[in-house]
Design a protein around this motif. Structure first.
Motif, PDB file in Angstrom:
ATOM      1  N   VAL A  93       7.708  11.516  26.577  1.00 42.21           N
ATOM      2  CA  VAL A  93       6.855   9.966  26.407  1.00 42.21           C
ATOM      3  C   VAL A  93       5.169  10.556  25.370  1.00 42.21           C
ATOM      4  O   VAL A  93       5.082   9.175  24.383  1.00 42.21           O
ATOM      5  CB  VAL A  93       5.826   9.698  27.113  1.00 42.21           C
ATOM      6  N   VAL A  94       4.615  11.081  25.304  1.00 40.44           N
ATOM      7  CA  VAL A  94       3.333  12.126  24.519  1.00 40.44           C
ATOM      8  C   VAL A  94       4.079  12.281  23.286  1.00 40.44           C
ATOM      9  O   VAL A  94       2.984  12.199  22.262  1.00 40.44           O
ATOM     10  CB  VAL A  94       2.619  12.927  25.240  1.00 40.44           C
ATOM     11  N   PHE A  95       4.853  12.634  23.029  1.00 49.04           N
ATOM     12  CA  PHE A  95       5.637  13.362  21.379  1.00 49.04           C
ATOM     13  C   PHE A  95       6.817  12.377  21.063  1.00 49.04           C
ATOM     14  O   PHE A  95       7.664  12.085  21.222  1.00 49.04           O
ATOM     15  CB  PHE A  95       6.274  14.666  22.064  1.00 49.04           C
ATOM     16  N   ASP A  96       6.309  12.543  19.435  1.00 48.53           N
ATOM     17  CA  ASP A  96       6.900  12.088  19.280  1.00 48.53           C
ATOM     18  C   ASP A  96       8.772  13.251  18.592  1.00 48.53           C
ATOM     19  O   ASP A  96       8.840  13.949  17.603  1.00 48.53           O
ATOM     20  CB  ASP A  96       6.489  11.440  17.321  1.00 48.53           C
ATOM     21  N   ARG A  97      10.040  12.470  18.908  1.00 47.60           N
ATOM     22  CA  ARG A  97      11.084  12.868  18.786  1.00 47.60           C
ATOM     23  C   ARG A  97      10.736  14.862  19.053  1.00 47.60           C
ATOM     24  O   ARG A  97      11.021  15.111  18.405  1.00 47.60           O
ATOM     25  CB  ARG A  97      11.605  12.706  17.820  1.00 47.60           C
ATOM     26  N   PRO A  98      10.247  14.742  20.670  1.00 45.86           N
ATOM     27  CA  PRO A  98      10.301  16.630  20.634  1.00 45.86           C
ATOM     28  C   PRO A  98      11.384  17.173  19.990  1.00 45.86           C
ATOM     29  O   PRO A  98      12.523  16.960  21.090  1.00 45.86           O
ATOM     30  CB  PRO A  98       9.499  16.529  21.884  1.00 45.86           C
ATOM     31  N   THR A  99      11.338  18.441  19.893  1.00 47.81           N
ATOM     32  CA  THR A  99      12.367  19.356  19.678  1.00 47.81           C
ATOM     33  C   THR A  99      12.799  19.968  20.558  1.00 47.81           C
ATOM     34  O   THR A  99      12.280  19.726  22.549  1.00 47.81           O
ATOM     35  CB  THR A  99      12.214  20.844  17.966  1.00 47.81           C
ATOM     36  N   ARG A 100      13.966  20.936  20.655  1.00 45.95           N
ATOM     37  CA  ARG A 100      15.191  21.343  21.485  1.00 45.95           C
ATOM     38  C   ARG A 100      13.845  22.274  21.816  1.00 45.95           C
ATOM     39  O   ARG A 100      13.916  23.052  22.969  1.00 45.95           O
ATOM     40  CB  ARG A 100      16.188  21.352  21.636  1.00 45.95           C
ATOM     41  N   TRP A 101      13.558  23.434  21.604  1.00 44.34           N
ATOM     42  CA  TRP A 101      12.494  24.177  21.039  1.00 44.34           C
ATOM     43  C   TRP A 101      11.372  23.791  22.120  1.00 44.34           C
ATOM     44  O   TRP A 101      10.991  24.538  22.675  1.00 44.34           O
ATOM     45  CB  TRP A 101      11.896  25.118  19.925  1.00 44.34           C
ATOM     46  N   THR A 102      10.649  22.704  21.976  1.00 43.10           N
ATOM     47  CA  THR A 102       9.640  22.527  22.418  1.00 43.10           C
ATOM     48  C   THR A 102       9.864  21.514  24.242  1.00 43.10           C
ATOM     49  O   THR A 102       8.684  22.308  24.374  1.00 43.10           O
ATOM     50  CB  THR A 102       8.653  21.382  21.833  1.00 43.10           C
ATOM     51  N   LYS A 103      11.089  21.178  24.082  1.00 43.66           N
ATOM     52  CA  LYS A 103      10.871  20.688  25.854  1.00 43.66           C
ATOM     53  C   LYS A 103      11.889  22.156  26.186  1.00 43.66           C
ATOM     54  O   LYS A 103      11.436  21.927  27.255  1.00 43.66           O
ATOM     55  CB  LYS A 103      12.765  19.993  25.202  1.00 43.66           C
ATOM     56  N   ASN A 104      12.454  22.499  25.976  1.00 48.97           N
ATOM     57  CA  ASN A 104      12.665  24.347  26.142  1.00 48.97           C
ATOM     58  C   ASN A 104      11.511  25.458  26.480  1.00 48.97           C
ATOM     59  O   ASN A 104      11.544  25.990  26.889  1.00 48.97           O
ATOM     60  CB  ASN A 104      14.244  24.951  26.249  1.00 48.97           C
ATOM     61  N   ALA A 105      10.353  25.038  26.732  1.00 48.80           N
ATOM     62  CA  ALA A 105       8.615  25.676  26.131  1.00 48.80           C
ATOM     63  C   ALA A 105       8.392  26.715  27.389  1.00 48.80           C
ATOM     64  O   ALA A 105       8.026  27.101  27.590  1.00 48.80           O
ATOM     65  CB  ALA A 105       7.916  24.855  25.018  1.00 48.80           C
ATOM     66  N   PHE A 106       9.026  25.665  28.421  1.00 49.26           N
ATOM     67  CA  PHE A 106       8.664  26.618  29.578  1.00 49.26           C
ATOM     68  C   PHE A 106       9.776  26.837  30.624  1.00 49.26           C
ATOM     69  O   PHE A 106      11.513  26.012  30.616  1.00 49.26           O
ATOM     70  CB  PHE A 106       8.078  25.092  30.408  1.00 49.26           C
ATOM     71  N   MET A 107       9.785  27.545  31.720  1.00 50.38           N
ATOM     72  CA  MET A 107      10.776  28.011  32.645  1.00 50.38           C
ATOM     73  C   MET A 107      10.519  28.073  33.982  1.00 50.38           C
ATOM     74  O   MET A 107       9.204  27.269  34.248  1.00 50.38           O
ATOM     75  CB  MET A 107      11.520  29.369  31.719  1.00 50.38           C
ATOM     76  N   VAL A 108      11.110  27.752  35.223  1.00 44.88           N
ATOM     77  CA  VAL A 108      10.393  28.636  36.691  1.00 44.88           C
ATOM     78  C   VAL A 108      11.242  30.060  36.704  1.00 44.88           C
ATOM     79  O   VAL A 108      12.211  30.471  36.121  1.00 44.88           O
ATOM     80  CB  VAL A 108      12.434  27.482  37.397  1.00 44.88           C
ATOM     81  N   TRP A 109      10.508  30.084  37.161  1.00 40.74           N
ATOM     82  CA  TRP A 109      10.028  32.040  37.447  1.00 40.74           C
ATOM     83  C   TRP A 109      10.368  31.317  39.430  1.00 40.74           C
ATOM     84  O   TRP A 109       9.752  31.036  39.944  1.00 40.74           O
ATOM     85  CB  TRP A 109       8.951  32.726  37.664  1.00 40.74           C
ATOM     86  N   ALA A 135      10.029  19.949  38.821  1.00 45.36           N
ATOM     87  CA  ALA A 135       7.874  20.182  38.340  1.00 45.36           C
ATOM     88  C   ALA A 135       8.203  19.974  36.439  1.00 45.36           C
ATOM     89  O   ALA A 135       7.434  19.664  35.818  1.00 45.36           O
ATOM     90  CB  ALA A 135       7.113  20.693  38.609  1.00 45.36           C
ATOM     91  N   LEU A 136       9.560  20.841  36.629  1.00 45.92           N
ATOM     92  CA  LEU A 136       9.674  21.105  35.225  1.00 45.92           C
ATOM     93  C   LEU A 136      10.820  20.142  34.215  1.00 45.92           C
ATOM     94  O   LEU A 136       9.709  18.874  33.160  1.00 45.92           O
ATOM     95  CB  LEU A 136      10.791  22.094  35.097  1.00 45.92           C
ATOM     96  N   LYS A 137      11.328  19.669  35.369  1.00 45.10           N
ATOM     97  CA  LYS A 137      12.113  18.414  34.126  1.00 45.10           C
ATOM     98  C   LYS A 137      10.885  16.832  34.224  1.00 45.10           C
ATOM     99  O   LYS A 137      10.885  16.305  33.431  1.00 45.10           O
ATOM    100  CB  LYS A 137      13.016  18.031  35.415  1.00 45.10           C
ATOM    101  N   HIS A 138      10.044  16.860  34.734  1.00 40.24           N
ATOM    102  CA  HIS A 138       8.517  16.067  34.377  1.00 40.24           C
ATOM    103  C   HIS A 138       7.889  16.739  33.438  1.00 40.24           C
ATOM    104  O   HIS A 138       7.506  14.870  32.956  1.00 40.24           O
ATOM    105  CB  HIS A 138       7.658  15.761  35.947  1.00 40.24           C
ATOM    106  N   MET A 139       7.520  17.628  33.343  1.00 38.51           N
ATOM    107  CA  MET A 139       6.980  18.713  31.818  1.00 38.51           C
ATOM    108  C   MET A 139       7.873  17.351  30.990  1.00 38.51           C
ATOM    109  O   MET A 139       7.631  16.864  30.102  1.00 38.51           O
ATOM    110  CB  MET A 139       6.652  19.559  31.648  1.00 38.51           C
ATOM    111  N   GLN A 140       9.286  17.854  30.500  1.00 32.87           N
ATOM    112  CA  GLN A 140      10.586  17.482  29.560  1.00 32.87           C
ATOM    113  C   GLN A 140       9.985  16.024  29.569  1.00 32.87           C
ATOM    114  O   GLN A 140      10.200  15.835  28.490  1.00 32.87           O
ATOM    115  CB  GLN A 140      11.597  18.001  29.963  1.00 32.87           C
ATOM    116  N   ASP A 141      10.419  15.286  30.423  1.00 29.41           N
ATOM    117  CA  ASP A 141      10.113  14.046  30.967  1.00 29.41           C
ATOM    118  C   ASP A 141       8.836  13.737  29.619  1.00 29.41           C
ATOM    119  O   ASP A 141       8.539  12.559  29.141  1.00 29.41           O
ATOM    120  CB  ASP A 141      10.252  13.479  31.745  1.00 29.41           C
ATOM    121  N   ARG A 142       7.513  14.100  30.393  1.00 26.84           N
ATOM    122  CA  ARG A 142       5.926  13.728  29.790  1.00 26.84           C
ATOM    123  C   ARG A 142       6.511  13.739  28.683  1.00 26.84           C
ATOM    124  O   ARG A 142       5.888  13.095  27.679  1.00 26.84           O
ATOM    125  CB  ARG A 142       5.413  15.272  30.285  1.00 26.84           C
ATOM    126  N   MET A 143       7.644  14.756  27.932  1.00 28.92           N
ATOM    127  CA  MET A 143       6.485  15.572  26.418  1.00 28.92           C
ATOM    128  C   MET A 143       8.206  14.150  25.136  1.00 28.92           C
ATOM    129  O   MET A 143       7.452  14.281  24.382  1.00 28.92           O
ATOM    130  CB  MET A 143       8.082  16.873  26.476  1.00 28.92           C
TER     131      MET A 143
END
Length: 233
Positions: free
Chosen positions: A50-66, A40-48
């Motif tokens: 698609v929907v964002f223009d050159r997302p930053t590393r900070w944005t792509k690492n916004a989520f984590m797995v508990w 699910a985490l990888k899916h969201m990073q891949d989704r970013m």
């Protein structure tokens, strides 16, 4: 004719089942949950991407797995605590108006301006970083030139301006903030808006994670249970 008879040692079977139930099954369940959460985490990073223009590393690492444990069969995909009150992913998920940014707050407070400053957005001639965002260097230059820095000592003075004659200067005109280069070229770098921008939902975090959970969890659970059975043997 006598019937055939056999003896079953059910104690050994029960011992194996008890080990499988108490030790192996919860462990398999936790690993399956964690595998699914990672998907699910990888899916969201891949989704970013698609929907964002050159997302930053900070944005792509916004989520984590508990991660789930044997004693707590719950895995989560959630925002990192470091995201704090940063608004942009929440707005991209739910849509609607975004809150004001820090730059906008400083301009509202310190800029001598007769109109309404609800928001500012980069113009075509604004300097951008490699991710397509307004560069922090020019942002600081604008705030200093317009005496809008939080640290008043960082604002440009007449003396410092004279010492940096080759540096561009910035000024407000109408509904914009402009840059004047040393050679006299003038370009708009910011648009001043009297209303906050409004966004349509596009991230799809909840729907995307739910779909991954629905399709990937059974696959991971079958694999992890098979491993648990082999271990119990």
């Amino acid at each position: 004719m006598a019937k055939n008879a056999f003896t079953l040692d059910d104690q050994a079977l029960f011992r194996q089942l008890t080990n499988l139930e108490r030790a192996q099954l919860p462990f398999a369940g936790a690993r399956a949950l964690n595998d699914t959460a990672a998907d699910a985490l990888k899916h969201m990073q891949d989704r970013m991407e698609v929907v964002f223009d050159r997302p930053t590393r900070w944005t792509k690492n916004a989520f984590m797995v508990w991660r789930a444990k044997k004693s707590n069969l719950e895995a989560q995909v959630k925002e990192r605590p470091s995201m704090g009150r940063r608004h942009y992913l929440k707005v991209q998920e739910a849509g609607g108006q975004r809150p004001s940014t820090g730059v906008e707050g400083l301009l509202k407070t310190h800029l001598a301006y007769d109109g309404i400053i609800a928001a500012v957005v980069p113009a075509a001639k604004a300097r951008l970083d490699s991710y397509g965002n307004w560069s922090s260097g020019e942002r600081n230059q604008v705030l200093s030139a317009l005496s809008a820095q939080r640290d008043r000592t960082a604002n440009t003075t007449k003396a410092s301006g004279k010492r940096a004659k080759a540096r561009a200067s910035y000024f407000v005109e109408g509904r914009g903030i402009y840059r004047r280069k040393a050679d006299g070229e003038v370009n708009r770098v910011l648009h001043i808006l009297d209303a906050l921008p409004s966004y349509t939902p596009q991230l799809g975090f909840y729907e995307g994670v739910a779909e991954i959970w629905r399709y990937r969890l059974p696959v991971h659970l079958d694999r992890r249970l098979a491993e648990a059975v082999r271990t119990a043997r």
